[in-house]
Design a protein around this motif. Structure first.
Motif, mmCIF file in Angstrom:
data_model
loop_
_atom_site.group_PDB
_atom_site.id
_atom_site.type_symbol
_atom_site.label_atom_id
_atom_site.label_comp_id
_atom_site.label_asym_id
_atom_site.label_seq_id
_atom_site.Cartn_x
_atom_site.Cartn_y
_atom_site.Cartn_z
ATOM 1 N N GLY A 8 0.831 -1.191 0.000
ATOM 2 C CA GLY A 8 0.000 0.000 0.000
ATOM 3 C C GLY A 8 0.864 1.239 0.000
ATOM 4 N N GLU A 9 0.207 2.382 -0.004
ATOM 5 C CA GLU A 9 0.937 3.647 -0.063
ATOM 6 C C GLU A 9 1.572 3.943 1.298
ATOM 7 N N ASP A 10 2.902 4.075 1.306
ATOM 8 C CA ASP A 10 3.632 4.463 2.518
ATOM 9 C C ASP A 10 3.471 3.493 3.678
ATOM 10 N N TYR A 40 7.467 4.449 6.483
ATOM 11 C CA TYR A 40 6.604 5.440 7.126
ATOM 12 C C TYR A 40 5.629 4.771 8.109
ATOM 13 N N GLY A 41 5.249 3.547 7.829
ATOM 14 C CA GLY A 41 4.378 2.810 8.751
ATOM 15 C C GLY A 41 2.896 2.990 8.478
ATOM 16 N N GLY A 42 2.566 3.530 7.287
ATOM 17 C CA GLY A 42 1.162 3.687 6.933
ATOM 18 C C GLY A 42 0.592 5.020 7.386
ATOM 19 N N LYS A 88 3.206 0.339 11.312
ATOM 20 C CA LYS A 88 4.434 0.845 11.925
ATOM 21 C C LYS A 88 5.251 -0.297 12.539
ATOM 22 N N GLY A 89 6.526 -0.385 12.132
ATOM 23 C CA GLY A 89 7.398 -1.406 12.710
ATOM 24 C C GLY A 89 7.430 -2.703 11.928
ATOM 25 N N LEU A 90 6.447 -2.922 11.087
ATOM 26 C CA LEU A 90 6.400 -4.200 10.365
ATOM 27 C C LEU A 90 7.498 -4.285 9.308
ATOM 28 N N TYR A 91 7.844 -3.120 8.711
ATOM 29 C CA TYR A 91 8.899 -3.092 7.697
ATOM 30 C C TYR A 91 10.200 -3.572 8.306
ATOM 31 N N LYS A 92 10.455 -3.040 9.524
ATOM 32 C CA LYS A 92 11.699 -3.404 10.197
ATOM 33 C C LYS A 92 11.710 -4.903 10.517
ATOM 34 N N ARG A 147 8.040 -8.189 2.106
ATOM 35 C CA ARG A 147 6.712 -8.494 2.655
ATOM 36 C C ARG A 147 5.964 -7.252 3.109
ATOM 37 N N VAL A 148 6.635 -6.129 3.160
ATOM 38 C CA VAL A 148 5.952 -4.872 3.503
ATOM 39 C C VAL A 148 6.316 -3.884 2.408
ATOM 40 N N ARG A 149 5.437 -3.745 1.415
ATOM 41 C CA ARG A 149 5.830 -3.108 0.163
ATOM 42 C C ARG A 149 5.111 -1.792 -0.057
ATOM 43 N N ASN A 150 5.905 -0.751 -0.310
ATOM 44 C CA ASN A 150 5.317 0.524 -0.727
ATOM 45 C C ASN A 150 4.880 0.423 -2.191
#
Lengths: 334, 417, 95
Positions: free
Chosen positions: A34-36, A40-42, A48-52, A58-61
């Motif tokens: 999704g966007e950001d 940024y964490g949405g 938030k934190g899932l990207y890390k 698996r966490v795609r902008n």
């Protein structure tokens, strides 16, 4: 209902995140786009934190193209993945309507059941944050109209936690509406799992039934408290699922109370409230003691100024007034 | 045939089944007291009709020549159904317009006159009747406003909704208006085969009074009044007049109530839609008990503007009419207040139940000799206890108290009435 | 001078009561001549005044209010009518 001892207080936002996180841990086919949503964490900080934790695969902008990334999500689901697609608001989802209505909702049917699209599409809905007309509408009924979609609207922290999990487990497309006014709400998370199909009585009552969903549930509960001061015992039903509608629970309640007020943050005309009111009339006609009352948003694009925004969407006093009209036959002084 | 063309349509009129009470929905003509060709005058009784509650003589309030009966005897028709066709004005000398009911169809012979059979024939009125004047073809219940729940409960309980007064929007009957209403939402209907023992009047009284006790927060006030002066005054004036013109205390009571209500308009009217609605005059309903059980409440319209002897003659007619089963339609006006008088053989005082949607009921106990203190002496005096039952939503005790004071003063000074 | 037979006077009284309270006709037949007929038939003061008025309309005989109390049986009413008619106190009414 009392919370079990172990139920922890958390926010609606954190409950959603925990659900996503759990799904990603349990099954590596799960990813979110999704966007950001990444660094940024949405927009509403749900990811938030899932990207890390899970990394960029698996966490795609995505680019600012709802048609594109929702279509990609549907394609990924067809290809065997379990995507969660986040759309910033329901207003922007209109760009992806073709993908959702013409593709996601139809392929199982058109393939004779050969293809499932296990995609979960999350989006924010509702007004109340002064985001003006292009970010504040409640268009749930557009999706609830379409066969082939399941549409849910968790209104409590517990439902946020467990309905998302149940949506992930559903083999067909599920649209999850998250009301922007609920992200900061907090409460205990009761043990799951929960289902995706039934409505829930949030407050029992005997004199009338108030039907609400998402952001209107807490307002309806507050209205029910005020009605109690007027010796009106209101039952509040949280729809939870907007498609399919749990007409059995509504009918059971209205059979008992003989009166119903339908609260909808969407517009009144040709909306969800019309569908619910019609269903109640079909199911309970001979038990009704007053016409079903609808409390819905004013027929205007949601205004930006605070006072106009407040005036445009149903408030507690509007619900009380609707209820008193149903109880007494005349508009009470509220 | 142009020479037998009907008179201008503007002169054709329709008399409709009148509403003879707020909860009357339909009635059947039992007997026609005027026939086609008859001239009727204002006040004439044109028919005797049967309503849910009683048989009533229907008066007409315009003059004209009767052209045709529009309903059959015994046919139950909704209020508002045209029942009588009235012809051109009575002054007309045009033989055709004066007897349109016997004008033969255009095929009639041009000989010495229509054949007797054709004269007797009831010819359908040729004048076009305005669309909205046509008799409704629907069943009577169609105009009755009732919620689906009220309808299904009434059907299960075998209650005729026409006997129920509605308290919902625009007078709609809702569940709480029904007797045996259960707020639990589970109405246990008695078996349909079980005969309904209570008669219709009992049922109507049960409904109204149950509603009154259920809805109206009553307050009750009493006041004893020395009727010595009034009784002397009545005796003196009755001595000089023949029996037919003698006045009973009841007439004095009604007149005094009417005058007092005019001075205390907050008690004269209705509680509707959560607010008080003042009456458009003082219309006193008089509760008249029937020896067969039950009671009827005919109304004296504008009682405050009538003389005592007018009130007395109304009361006499009402009592005689009610008890011999011939109510008149002019008594069926909606009352703004009700008086109940227990009479000479009754109890000492009455704690009444208000007749909704009115907000007050005034009761008179029997007139009895009681010890009365005046000028520091105890004397036997004829005393009556007047009671007021009033709706606390509309007024408070102070208002009711003032009304009783005014009433007491009136009865102590009968000459002012 | 016109006189009334006992039967005729009785018939006038009964007819007056029946006219005012037709629903009591059956009961009236069983009422004793010396019984308070108004009380027995549950006729109230308004019915009473209607009966008195009816008698007056039929015979022209006025019963004064002060006599109401003692004229409450069929016997006393009948006797009163006979004596009133005999004494010529009536205001004959053209029929």
């Amino acid at each position: 209902m009392t919370a079990p001892e172990l139920a922890a207080e958390t926010t609606y936002r954190d409950a959603l995140r925990e659900a996503i996180r759990e799904a990603m841990i349990e099954d590596e086919r799960v990813f979110i786009m999704g966007e950001d949503v990444a660094e940024y964490g949405g927009t509403y900080a749900v990811t938030k934190g899932l990207y890390k934790e899970f990394g960029r695969d698996r966490v795609r902008n995505t680019p600012l193209s709802e048609a594109g990334f929702v279509g990609a999500g549907i394609g990924a689901a067809l290809g065997g993945m379990l995507p969660i697609v986040e759309i910033m608001t329901v207003n922007f989802s209109l760009l992806a309507l073709d993908q959702i209505v013409n593709t996601a909702a139809t392929l199982r049917h058109m393939s004779g059941g050969q293809f499932h699209i296990p995609v979960v599409i999350r989006m924010t809905t509702g007004a109340g944050r002064q985001l003006a007309a292009q970010h504040s509408h409640s268009l749930e009924c557009w999706f609830a109209h379409v066969p082939g979609l399941r549409v849910v609207a968790p209104a409590t922290v517990t439902d946020a936690r467990w309905m998302l999990k149940a949506a992930m487990a559903d083999p067909d497309p599920v649209i999850v509406f998250e009301h922007n006014g609920l992200y900061n709400s907090s409460g205990p998370v009761l043990p799951g799992p929960v289902d995706l199909t039934t409505a829930e009585i949030r407050r029992p009552g005997t004199d009338l039934t108030i039907v609400a969903s998402a952001g209107m549930v807490s307002k309806s509960l507050e209205a029910a408290e005020q009605l109690g001061d007027r010796n009106v015992s209101a039952e509040v039903i949280d729809l939870r699922s907007l498609r399919p509608l749990d007409r059995a629970t509504l009918a059971k309640s209205v059979e008992h109370t003989s009166r119903a007020v339908v609260v909808d943050e969407g517009w009144r005309s040709v909306g969800l409230s019309a569908e619910i009111a019609a269903g109640i009339t079909e199911d309970c006609f001979y038990r009704l003691d007053a016409p079903v009352c609808r409390v819905a948003s004013r027929e205007v694009p949601i205004p930006y100024p605070r006072h106009l925004e407040d005036a445009a969407i149903p408030q507690v006093h509007d619900i009380v007034a609707g209820a008193m009209t149903v109880m007494t036959g005349s508009l009470a002084d509220v | 045939m142009s020479e037998t063309a009907p008179p201008p349509t503007a002169t054709a009129r329709i008399f409709k089944m009148p509403s003879l009470g707020a909860d009357m929905e339909s009635a059947a003509v039992l007997e026609w007291l005027v026939q086609p060709g008859d001239l009727v005058q204002r006040g004439d009784v044109i028919a005797r009709v049967e309503t849910e509650k009683s048989d009533i003589d229907v008066e007409i309030w315009e003059k004209g020549r009767v052209i045709a009966h529009l309903v059959e005897i015994g046919e139950d028709v909704p209020v508002g159904t045209p029942i009588l066709q009235l012809g051109t004005s009575v002054e007309s000398t045009d033989p055709i317009s004066a007897t349109p009911a016997v004008v033969a169809p255009s095929s009639s012979s041009t000989g010495t006159g229509p054949a007797p059979a054709q004269v007797r024939e009831r010819v359908f009125i040729p004048e076009p009747v305005a669309e909205h004047d046509l008799p409704p073809t629907s069943e009577p219940a169609r105009d009755l406003r009732a919620s689906p729940l009220a309808r299904s409960m009434a059907s299960a309980l075998d209650i005729d909704l026409a006997t129920i007064a509605g308290s919902g929007p625009e007078g709609a009957i809702i569940a709480r208006d029904l007797p045996f209403n259960s707020m639990e939402g589970t109405v246990e209907a008695p078996a349909k085969s079980q005969p309904v023992a209570i008669d219709r009047m009992r049922e109507a009284i049960a409904t109204r009074m149950a509603r009154a006790n259920h809805e109206i927060p009553h307050y009750h006030l009493e006041r004893d009044v020395d009727l010595g002066t009034a009784m002397d005054w009545l005796e003196r004036s009755n001595e000089c007049v023949p029996p037919g013109e003698r006045v009973l205390p009841a007439a004095l009571f009604v007149k005094a109530v009417a005058r007092s209500m005019a001075e205390h308009p907050n008690l004269n009217g209705f509680w509707v839609d959560d607010r008080f609605q003042a009456g458009d005059g003082v219309h006193v309903g008089m509760a008249i008990s029937l020896r067969t059980g039950g009671l009827v409440i005919p109304t004296i319209v504008n009682a405050d503007r009538r003389t005592i002897s007018e009130v007395m003659s109304s009361l006499r007619e009402m009592v005689a009419g009610s008890r011999s089963g011939s109510m008149r339609s002019s008594w069926m006006h909606e009352a703004t207040v009700t008086v109940t008088n227990l009479g000479t053989n009754g109890a000492d005082r009455v704690h009444g139940v208000i007749f909704p949607p009115q907000v007050a009921l005034i009761g008179f106990g029997r007139i009895a000799a009681r010890p009365w203190v005046a000028e520091e002496q105890v004397r036997p005096r004829p005393v009556v206890t007047i009671s007021l039952a009033a709706d606390h939503r509309a007024t408070d005790g102070a208002t009711g108290s003032r009304l009783l004071s005014t009433l007491a003063h009136s009865l102590e000074h009968p000459e002012e009435l | 001078m016109k006189t009334l037979t006992n039967e005729a006077a009785n018939a006038i009284v009964v007819e007056a009561i029946c006219a005012v309270a037709p629903d009591t006709a059956n009961e009236l037949a069983g009422i004793g001549l010396d019984q308070d007929v108004f009380q027995a038939l549950e006729l109230d003061s308004m019915d009473h005044v209607n009966v008195i008025t009816r008698i007056w309309e039929e015979t022209g005989i006025e019963i004064a209010e002060r006599d109401y109390g003692r004229l409450r049986t069929l016997d006393s009413l009948t006797t009163f009518l006979i004596s009133a008619m005999g004494s010529g106190s009536e205001r004959p009414k053209s029929v």
